[in-house]
Write a protein that holds these residues in place. Structure first.
Motif, mmCIF file in Angstrom:
data_model
loop_
_atom_site.group_PDB
_atom_site.id
_atom_site.type_symbol
_atom_site.label_atom_id
_atom_site.label_comp_id
_atom_site.label_asym_id
_atom_site.label_seq_id
_atom_site.Cartn_x
_atom_site.Cartn_y
_atom_site.Cartn_z
ATOM 1 N N ALA A 66 79.073 61.123 20.762
ATOM 2 C CA ALA A 66 79.445 61.564 19.423
ATOM 3 C C ALA A 66 78.309 62.333 18.770
ATOM 4 O O ALA A 66 77.125 62.057 18.983
ATOM 5 C CB ALA A 66 79.807 60.355 18.570
ATOM 6 N N CYS A 67 78.662 63.338 17.972
ATOM 7 C CA CYS A 67 77.702 64.099 17.169
ATOM 8 C C CYS A 67 76.715 64.902 18.003
ATOM 9 O O CYS A 67 75.632 65.238 17.533
ATOM 10 C CB CYS A 67 76.933 63.175 16.234
ATOM 11 S SG CYS A 67 77.724 62.926 14.633
ATOM 12 N N GLY A 68 77.077 65.239 19.236
ATOM 13 C CA GLY A 68 76.190 66.030 20.066
ATOM 14 C C GLY A 68 74.945 65.273 20.481
ATOM 15 O O GLY A 68 73.905 65.874 20.723
ATOM 16 N N ARG A 69 75.041 63.933 20.595
ATOM 17 C CA ARG A 69 73.886 63.130 21.019
ATOM 18 C C ARG A 69 73.745 63.169 22.538
ATOM 19 O O ARG A 69 74.721 63.041 23.267
ATOM 20 C CB ARG A 69 74.019 61.690 20.535
ATOM 21 C CG ARG A 69 74.056 61.572 19.027
ATOM 22 C CD ARG A 69 74.074 60.122 18.549
ATOM 23 N NE ARG A 69 74.408 60.109 17.128
ATOM 24 C CZ ARG A 69 75.510 59.589 16.619
ATOM 25 N NH1 ARG A 69 76.402 59.014 17.420
ATOM 26 N NH2 ARG A 69 75.733 59.651 15.314
ATOM 27 N N SER A 70 72.508 63.348 22.969
ATOM 28 C CA SER A 70 72.209 63.510 24.393
ATOM 29 C C SER A 70 71.158 62.503 24.841
ATOM 30 O O SER A 70 70.264 62.129 24.068
ATOM 31 C CB SER A 70 71.695 64.933 24.647
ATOM 32 O OG SER A 70 71.077 65.041 25.908
ATOM 33 N N GLN A 71 71.250 62.110 26.109
ATOM 34 C CA GLN A 71 70.222 61.247 26.688
ATOM 35 C C GLN A 71 68.915 62.021 26.892
ATOM 36 O O GLN A 71 67.883 61.417 27.184
ATOM 37 C CB GLN A 71 70.710 60.660 28.007
ATOM 38 C CG GLN A 71 71.818 59.632 27.848
ATOM 39 C CD GLN A 71 71.390 58.444 27.005
ATOM 40 O OE1 GLN A 71 70.471 57.717 27.366
ATOM 41 N NE2 GLN A 71 72.046 58.241 25.864
ATOM 42 N N GLY A 72 68.966 63.331 26.734
ATOM 43 C CA GLY A 72 67.756 64.141 26.827
ATOM 44 C C GLY A 72 67.019 64.288 25.517
ATOM 45 O O GLY A 72 65.942 64.887 25.469
ATOM 46 N N ALA A 73 67.572 63.742 24.423
ATOM 47 C CA ALA A 73 66.984 63.885 23.093
ATOM 48 C C ALA A 73 65.619 63.219 23.010
ATOM 49 O O ALA A 73 65.339 62.239 23.702
ATOM 50 C CB ALA A 73 67.912 63.272 22.044
ATOM 51 N N TYR A 74 64.782 63.732 22.116
ATOM 52 C CA TYR A 74 63.438 63.138 22.009
ATOM 53 C C TYR A 74 63.465 61.676 21.562
ATOM 54 O O TYR A 74 62.638 60.878 22.025
ATOM 55 C CB TYR A 74 62.499 63.996 21.153
ATOM 56 C CG TYR A 74 62.692 63.985 19.657
ATOM 57 C CD1 TYR A 74 62.206 62.940 18.877
ATOM 58 C CD2 TYR A 74 63.312 65.043 19.003
ATOM 59 C CE1 TYR A 74 62.346 62.946 17.502
ATOM 60 C CE2 TYR A 74 63.456 65.051 17.625
ATOM 61 C CZ TYR A 74 62.978 64.005 16.872
ATOM 62 O OH TYR A 74 63.122 64.011 15.512
ATOM 63 N N PRO A 75 64.423 61.216 20.709
ATOM 64 C CA PRO A 75 64.439 59.782 20.396
ATOM 65 C C PRO A 75 64.691 58.915 21.629
ATOM 66 O O PRO A 75 64.088 57.837 21.769
ATOM 67 C CB PRO A 75 65.577 59.653 19.375
ATOM 68 C CG PRO A 75 65.640 60.991 18.717
ATOM 69 C CD PRO A 75 65.375 61.955 19.849
ATOM 70 N N VAL A 76 65.565 59.358 22.513
ATOM 71 C CA VAL A 76 65.847 58.589 23.731
ATOM 72 C C VAL A 76 64.622 58.578 24.636
ATOM 73 O O VAL A 76 64.288 57.560 25.258
ATOM 74 C CB VAL A 76 67.065 59.165 24.460
ATOM 75 C CG1 VAL A 76 67.347 58.408 25.758
ATOM 76 C CG2 VAL A 76 68.303 59.127 23.560
ATOM 77 N N ARG A 77 63.932 59.692 24.711
ATOM 78 C CA ARG A 77 62.722 59.780 25.539
ATOM 79 C C ARG A 77 61.596 58.901 24.985
ATOM 80 O O ARG A 77 60.724 58.455 25.741
ATOM 81 C CB ARG A 77 62.248 61.240 25.623
ATOM 82 C CG ARG A 77 63.183 62.147 26.414
ATOM 83 C CD ARG A 77 62.749 63.593 26.297
ATOM 84 N NE ARG A 77 63.619 64.502 27.014
ATOM 85 C CZ ARG A 77 63.416 64.899 28.272
ATOM 86 N NH1 ARG A 77 62.376 64.449 28.947
ATOM 87 N NH2 ARG A 77 64.249 65.735 28.847
ATOM 88 N N LEU A 78 61.602 58.640 23.676
ATOM 89 C CA LEU A 78 60.588 57.771 23.080
ATOM 90 C C LEU A 78 60.853 56.299 23.359
ATOM 91 O O LEU A 78 59.933 55.474 23.325
ATOM 92 C CB LEU A 78 60.537 57.984 21.568
ATOM 93 C CG LEU A 78 59.956 59.293 21.053
ATOM 94 C CD1 LEU A 78 60.163 59.394 19.549
ATOM 95 C CD2 LEU A 78 58.484 59.386 21.385
ATOM 96 N N ASP A 79 62.096 55.959 23.631
ATOM 97 C CA ASP A 79 62.473 54.566 23.849
ATOM 98 C C ASP A 79 61.663 53.967 24.998
ATOM 99 O O ASP A 79 61.646 54.500 26.105
ATOM 100 C CB ASP A 79 63.968 54.484 24.167
ATOM 101 C CG ASP A 79 64.489 53.060 24.196
ATOM 102 O OD1 ASP A 79 63.893 52.182 23.539
ATOM 103 O OD2 ASP A 79 65.491 52.814 24.893
ATOM 104 N N GLY A 80 60.966 52.874 24.736
ATOM 105 C CA GLY A 80 60.161 52.217 25.757
ATOM 106 C C GLY A 80 58.702 52.616 25.756
ATOM 107 O O GLY A 80 57.868 51.935 26.357
ATOM 108 N N ARG A 81 58.367 53.725 25.102
ATOM 109 C CA ARG A 81 56.966 54.132 25.018
ATOM 110 C C ARG A 81 56.259 53.339 23.922
ATOM 111 O O ARG A 81 56.803 53.158 22.836
ATOM 112 C CB ARG A 81 56.836 55.627 24.706
ATOM 113 C CG ARG A 81 57.458 56.553 25.735
ATOM 114 C CD ARG A 81 57.120 58.003 25.420
ATOM 115 N NE ARG A 81 57.795 58.920 26.339
ATOM 116 C CZ ARG A 81 57.551 60.225 26.396
ATOM 117 N NH1 ARG A 81 56.647 60.758 25.586
ATOM 118 N NH2 ARG A 81 58.198 61.004 27.250
#
Length: 275
Positions: A63-78
């Protein structure tokens, strides 16, 4: 000033919508303090914003053009960051971010918020389309309108939405990620835009960065400038990190571009601690 590649204008115009961016010292006789048991507490992280925060440009999307490539997803776990709510939405403005319910993701338990917003408020896409597919006069006029909106209207809008974020997450560290320059004039003209017009578009992006940074400072938020990381990787560069006009997500970052965003935000965060 010479014009060329006029036939690209329809392709550019077709993607307007797609364009539409963190004791007291014990007495010596006292027993040493015990180390806390269990794993360290995680940093509760909520991500808000527009298409540059949602990862638009790297399909597939939810939904809303959300991607697993987004910077928030990439920050997850860091750095112990745990992405709790990812509510950024393509097309969001400072007004729709609030009216659309993104603030509901925030509460007293939120430790970290990232936010990219403001580009859609100023009609940025109209300037890009006018300069890449229109006449010199159309480009100049569109840039004048967009620049006036950035300087005259956007500051108050940002102050309002930043205030709402601060109220909804009173103990959070808020990081505002800015927008990149879209073009690399050193690689020559692009579509119907001359080198000078590409420089003018980048200058407007610089004005946008100045306004967003100043508003972040007024709110006590941390501003992250991504422009240098994108240098040499504009839409017209040999190794572009910005998608071109034939892509459905024209003039949004590529996967490499969102990786650069994540690196910039991670660098700005430093070691994260719970509030």
């Amino acid at each position: 000033m010479s014009r060329f590649l006029r036939t690209t204008r329809s392709a550019v115009l077709a993607v307007v919508a797609a364009i539409a961016v963190v004791g007291a010292v014990a007495p010596a006789s006292a027993a040493p303090p015990r180390a806390p048991s269990g794993p360290p507490a995680r940093v509760v992280y909520d991500a808000l914003g527009d298409s540059f925060a949602s990862g638009y440009g790297v399909p597939p999307y939810s939904a809303c053009g959300r991607s697993q490539g987004a910077y928030p997803v990439r920050l997850d776990g860091r750095q112990r960051v745990r992405l709790d709510d990812f509510v950024a939405c393509a097309g969001a403005t400072t007004t729709s971010l609030v009216a659309g319910g993104q603030l509901a993701a925030l509460d007293a338990d939120t430790d970290l918020v990232t936010l990219t917003i403001g580009g859609n408020d100023v009609g940025w896409s109209t300037a890009v389309v006018a300069c890449l597919g229109g006449t010199d006069a159309q480009c100049s006029a569109a840039l004048a309108v967009v620049t006036a909106r950035i300087t005259d209207e956007l500051p108050a809008r940002l102050d309002s939405v930043y205030g709402a974020v601060a109220a909804a997450a009173p103990d959070a560290h808020v990081v505002v990620a800015g927008y990149p320059r879209l073009f690399s004039p050193e690689h020559g003209a692009y579509l119907a835009a001359s080198v000078d017009e590409l420089r003018a578009l980048n200058a407007a992006a610089d004005t946008l960065a100045t306004v967003v940074s100043a508003a972040s400072d007024r709110s006590g938020f941390r501003y992250v400038d991504v422009r240098k990381r994108f240098d040499g990787h504009g839409a017209n560069a040999p190794d572009p990190w910005i998608l071109g006009p034939t892509d459905p997500a024209a003039f949004h970052p590529t996967a490499d571009g969102y990786a650069a965003y994540a690196a910039a935000v991670t660098s700005a965060l430093g070691p994260c601690r719970r509030s």
